[in-house]
Design a protein around this motif. Structure first.
Motif, PDB file in Angstrom:
ATOM      1  N   UNK A   1       0.798  -1.224   0.000  1.00 21.55           N
ATOM      2  CA  UNK A   1       0.000   0.000   0.000  1.00 21.55           C
ATOM      3  C   UNK A   1       0.833   1.277   0.000  1.00 21.55           C
ATOM      4  N   UNK A   2       2.128   1.176  -0.088  1.00 22.40           N
ATOM      5  CA  UNK A   2       2.938   2.389  -0.125  1.00 22.40           C
ATOM      6  C   UNK A   2       4.291   2.095  -0.739  1.00 22.40           C
TER       7      UNK A   2
ATOM      8  N   UNK B   1       8.422   3.989  -1.127  1.00 25.63           N
ATOM      9  CA  UNK B   1       9.261   5.052  -0.608  1.00 25.63           C
ATOM     10  C   UNK B   1      10.607   5.007  -1.312  1.00 25.63           C
TER      11      UNK B   1
ATOM     12  N   UNK C   1      14.677   6.546  -1.536  1.00 29.04           N
ATOM     13  CA  UNK C   1      15.737   7.372  -0.986  1.00 29.04           C
ATOM     14  C   UNK C   1      16.990   7.253  -1.842  1.00 29.04           C
TER      15      UNK C   1
ATOM     16  N   UNK D   1      14.353  14.764   4.848  1.00 27.11           N
ATOM     17  CA  UNK D   1      14.066  14.361   6.223  1.00 27.11           C
ATOM     18  C   UNK D   1      15.113  13.384   6.752  1.00 27.11           C
ATOM     19  N   UNK D   2      15.648  12.565   5.834  1.00 24.29           N
ATOM     20  CA  UNK D   2      16.571  11.519   6.251  1.00 24.29           C
ATOM     21  C   UNK D   2      18.019  11.805   5.889  1.00 24.29           C
TER      22      UNK D   2
ATOM     23  N   UNK E   1      17.471  -3.281   7.228  1.00 27.06           N
ATOM     24  CA  UNK E   1      18.130  -1.991   7.253  1.00 27.06           C
ATOM     25  C   UNK E   1      17.121  -0.902   6.895  1.00 27.06           C
ATOM     26  N   UNK E   2      16.767  -0.072   7.848  1.00 21.82           N
ATOM     27  CA  UNK E   2      15.891   1.067   7.634  1.00 21.82           C
ATOM     28  C   UNK E   2      14.601   0.693   6.886  1.00 21.82           C
ATOM     29  N   UNK E   3      14.019  -0.397   7.279  1.00 18.62           N
ATOM     30  CA  UNK E   3      12.720  -0.770   6.726  1.00 18.62           C
ATOM     31  C   UNK E   3      12.760  -1.385   5.339  1.00 18.62           C
TER      32      UNK E   3
ATOM     33  N   UNK F   1       6.188  -7.288  -2.192  1.00 18.93           N
ATOM     34  CA  UNK F   1       7.067  -6.557  -1.294  1.00 18.93           C
ATOM     35  C   UNK F   1       8.503  -6.749  -1.757  1.00 18.93           C
TER      36      UNK F   1
ATOM     37  N   UNK G   1       3.039   0.105  10.131  1.00 17.72           N
ATOM     38  CA  UNK G   1       2.025   0.831   9.360  1.00 17.72           C
ATOM     39  C   UNK G   1       0.599   0.410   9.703  1.00 17.72           C
TER      40      UNK G   1
ATOM     41  N   UNK H   1      12.807   2.814  12.446  1.00 14.51           N
ATOM     42  CA  UNK H   1      12.167   3.400  11.272  1.00 14.51           C
ATOM     43  C   UNK H   1      10.796   3.917  11.653  1.00 14.51           C
TER      44      UNK H   1
ATOM     45  N   UNK I   1       6.421   6.194   8.145  1.00 12.58           N
ATOM     46  CA  UNK I   1       6.563   6.457   6.716  1.00 12.58           C
ATOM     47  C   UNK I   1       7.866   5.882   6.169  1.00 12.58           C
ATOM     48  N   UNK I   2       8.564   5.066   6.979  1.00 11.33           N
ATOM     49  CA  UNK I   2       9.793   4.455   6.509  1.00 11.33           C
ATOM     50  C   UNK I   2      11.014   5.329   6.737  1.00 11.33           C
ATOM     51  N   UNK I   3      10.797   6.546   7.225  1.00 11.31           N
ATOM     52  CA  UNK I   3      11.922   7.452   7.432  1.00 11.31           C
ATOM     53  C   UNK I   3      12.738   7.010   8.648  1.00 11.31           C
ATOM     54  N   UNK I   4      13.912   7.580   8.793  1.00 14.39           N
ATOM     55  CA  UNK I   4      14.748   7.285   9.940  1.00 14.39           C
ATOM     56  C   UNK I   4      14.113   7.918  11.169  1.00 14.39           C
TER      57      UNK I   4
END
Lengths: 248, 409
Positions: free
Chosen positions: A52-53, A55, A57, A78-79, A113-115, A219, B73, B171, B174-177
């Motif tokens: 559903x989403x 992202x 980076x 933001x990161x 690692x970070x999602x 996923x 989420x 995390x 929204x997946x951000x740090x």
């Protein structure tokens, strides 16, 4: 009919001939050298896709030898500034939000690692696979005019590894086409597939790779390399904690 | 009262001492069963209440799938508002909102993975016993923001004390740090390693900000006065979440399935003991009735000769047993209920139990559960067992031949 038998025999002979020239250990070694070089600097973007989403980076990575890796996030804003340093199997992470460096404990190395679908260990791009595993050439095939080696790597008894085995498909220009991770019950858990190969800085590089779990097809995490330079001069203090904290 | 009943009743009291002894065995067994079963059911009630009171609560509202997958989420938007609404609608018990996130906790010297909870400092003490287990410092106050309460083992592992900082990295939604630094204000010690190693609670608002949760959270926890209120509370909660199809309501059994299983296995071992007790009493009834039949062989022979049918004799024995067992049951239930009713009001404690309760922030006395089930189950089985035991003596009478019986010693 005889023709095909003969052709098959010839093909078989040539295949064994090639595999006799080069051992499984050599193939793995060359593949690792190919994507790390003596030193390297790359720019990449990472897309984490969920049902559903999604992202994205961007990040910069540097590597030196087998055991040093630095990853620094550049976008989104933001990161930006978050970084991960990996030296000799140890890993540290830095966040500008708290202005602190945190050591990632060994027990967390298999966490994501970070999602993303990459584990901390995957991100450190450690070359443990070279000396902690027993490699065996289990097959080979032709694809796009290239010879592809299929190598099964089983961790040594005492190796601190969560996987039961890993299977790699490595092309004869040392690009890894596929990297499968199998658990100890012999079920495939996740697979890293190469979706695009391009020449960069004189080598063939897997520019788009995608890590996907076997039990959830919607996923995945994709890493797209936009730029990579090999065998460049890197500052001496690049792989230090003080540089992780205060980049120069 | 017809003749056969009167005969049976009088026959019982021809050997009043023997009858009383058998009735006494039944009464003793019944009282014991009532006491043990009530205590057992009461202790289950206590076991459930204590386990749920610790953290889980009786009922929770969660995002669909969160129970199995625990994904960041899978959250509830506007969670504090939902908790407030449920609190007003329920009108009893306590309601609190929580957020949960996996994070890497790090002190100056060490790092560990922890499950960080964002809690509402003003409502959390109502739904969980953890806030009452603080051994050093204090629990979170409503005004706190970058403050944390941790378990004693976790504090020891991280080598932190009151006033020290713990850094978190994880995390966000929204997946951000996500990253933050919190100061330890309280250290919790429950004596249970598992809890002391895992508890890490911060104020919900700070949690939401750090993990980019907006106004969201992961669970609305409800703790009720007792298990009896669960079905009604479940229904109320369901009506509240009806308009949001992503939310579901779980009862305690769904959240802690191990609890009911533990009870079922304990119950099984309990029933084995009760069965032994009941069989012993049944044999004592068998013994009494067999003796009374054997010693009256001549008398029964005479009755047969006078024209009574063997079936009537067998029925006579059955009636005698029925009367005796009925007496045992009536007296047993009467005595047993008085005893357990007294204990259910006054409470019951093993030596040392109150100290133990104080240490774990749990009730120090247990209260046997007085219910129709706990009062009648045991005695009813003893009653049936007694009747069954009379079958063999009664069957013997069917084969009685009048002349031979009269000549018997």
């Amino acid at each position: 009919m005889w023709k095909s038998v003969v052709a098959g025999a010839v093909l078989l002979c040539s295949a064994t001939a090639v595999s006799q020239e080069i051992t499984a250990d050599d193939v793995i070694r060359k593949a690792m050298d190919n994507y790390r070089g003596l030193t390297s600097h790359g720019q990449m973007s990472m897309t984490i896709h969920r049902q559903d989403w999604q992202r994205e980076m961007a990040m910069n990575t540097w590597t030196e030898g087998d055991k040093r890796t630095l990853v620094r996030v550049t976008a989104p804003a933001k990161d930006a500034g978050n970084g991960t340093l990996s030296v000799d199997g140890n890993m540290w992470t830095y966040s500008p939000k708290v202005n602190r460096v945190i050591k990632v404990p060994a027990s967390m190395m298999s966490q994501n690692w970070m999602g993303s679908d990459f584990s901390n260990k995957d991100v450190s791009k450690d070359t443990d696979i070279i000396d902690q595993y027993q490699h065996q050439l289990v097959g080979n095939y032709e694809q796009d005019g290239h010879h592809v080696f299929v190598i099964q790597s089983i961790p040594h008894e005492e190796a601190a590894v969560v996987w039961g085995k890993e299977v790699l498909h490595i092309r004869d220009d040392w690009v890894i086409l596929e990297h499968q991770f199998w658990d100890q019950d012999d079920t495939r858990v996740k697979t890293l597939r190469t979706l695009e190969i391009r020449e960069m800085d004189g080598r063939n590089v897997a520019t788009v790779i995608r890590m996907g779990k076997e039990d959830a097809t919607d996923e995945w995490t994709e890493v797209r390399t936009t730029l990579v330079d090999f065998d460049i001069e890197l500052p001496e203090n690049l792989f230090t904690l003080s540089n992780l904290r205060n980049p120069r | 009262m017809n003749l056969t009943w009167r005969l049976a009743w009088r026959n019982l009291w021809r050997h009043s001492r023997r009858t009383w002894l058998t009735v006494g065995a039944m009464v003793f067994c019944n009282v014991l069963l009532i006491f043990l079963i009530s205590l057992q059911l009461g202790s289950y009630q206590m076991m459930i209440d204590n386990s749920l009171a610790a953290y889980t609560g009786h009922v929770q509202i969660q995002h669909r799938g969160y129970l199995e997958q625990q994904r960041m989420r899978q959250s509830i938007p506007e969670i504090s508002a939902l908790a407030d609404e449920l609190r007003t609608t329920l009108g009893q018990g306590d309601v609190a909102a929580r957020g949960m996130a996996f994070a890497l906790a790090s002190s100056r010297e060490r790092s560990f993975g922890v499950l960080l909870s964002g809690v509402q400092a003003s409502y959390e003490p109502g739904v969980s016993t953890f806030p009452g287990l603080i051994r050093q410092g204090r629990y979170l106050n409503p005004g706190d923001s970058e403050h944390i309460v941790v378990g004693a083992v976790l504090a020891q592992n991280l080598k932190v004390g009151l006033g020290d900082e713990i850094t978190f990295i994880g995390s966000g939604r929204d997946g951000s740090f996500a990253a933050g630094v919190a100061v330890v204000v309280g250290i919790l010690e429950s004596g249970m390693e598992e809890i002391d190693r895992s508890v890490a609670q911060v104020p919900l608002a700070w949690f939401q900000q750090m993990f980019s949760m907006g106004e969201g959270g992961h669970a609305v926890v409800v703790r009720l006065p007792g298990l009896e209120q669960v079905p009604a509370a479940l229904a109320t909660a369901w009506t509240l979440v009806e308009k949001s199809p992503d939310l579901v309501v779980h009862d305690w059994d769904a959240m802690q399935p191990g609890l009911r299983q533990a009870i079922a296995s304990d119950m099984a071992s309990g029933w084995f003991m009760y069965a032994v007790l009941i069989i012993l009493v049944a044999f004592s009834v068998l013994n009494t009735q067999l003796m009374s039949v054997l010693e009256r062989t001549r008398e029964f022979g005479v009755m047969l000769a006078l024209g009574m049918r063997p079936v009537q004799l067998a029925r006579l024995i059955g009636m005698e047993t029925l009367l005796m067992s009925g007496l045992g049951m009536a007296l047993g239930v009467a005595l047993g209920s008085v005893l357990t009713w007294y204990l259910s009001v006054a409470g019951f404690a093993y030596p040392g139990m109150e100290e133990l309760g104080a240490k774990f922030n749990m009730p120090g006395r247990m209260y046997p559960e007085v219910s129709l089930l706990s009062l009648l189950w045991g005695p009813a089985v003893v009653f049936l067992g007694g009747l069954l035991a009379a079958v063999y003596p009664a069957l013997r009478l069917l084969r009685l031949v009048p002349v031979a019986a009269m000549r018997a010693a």
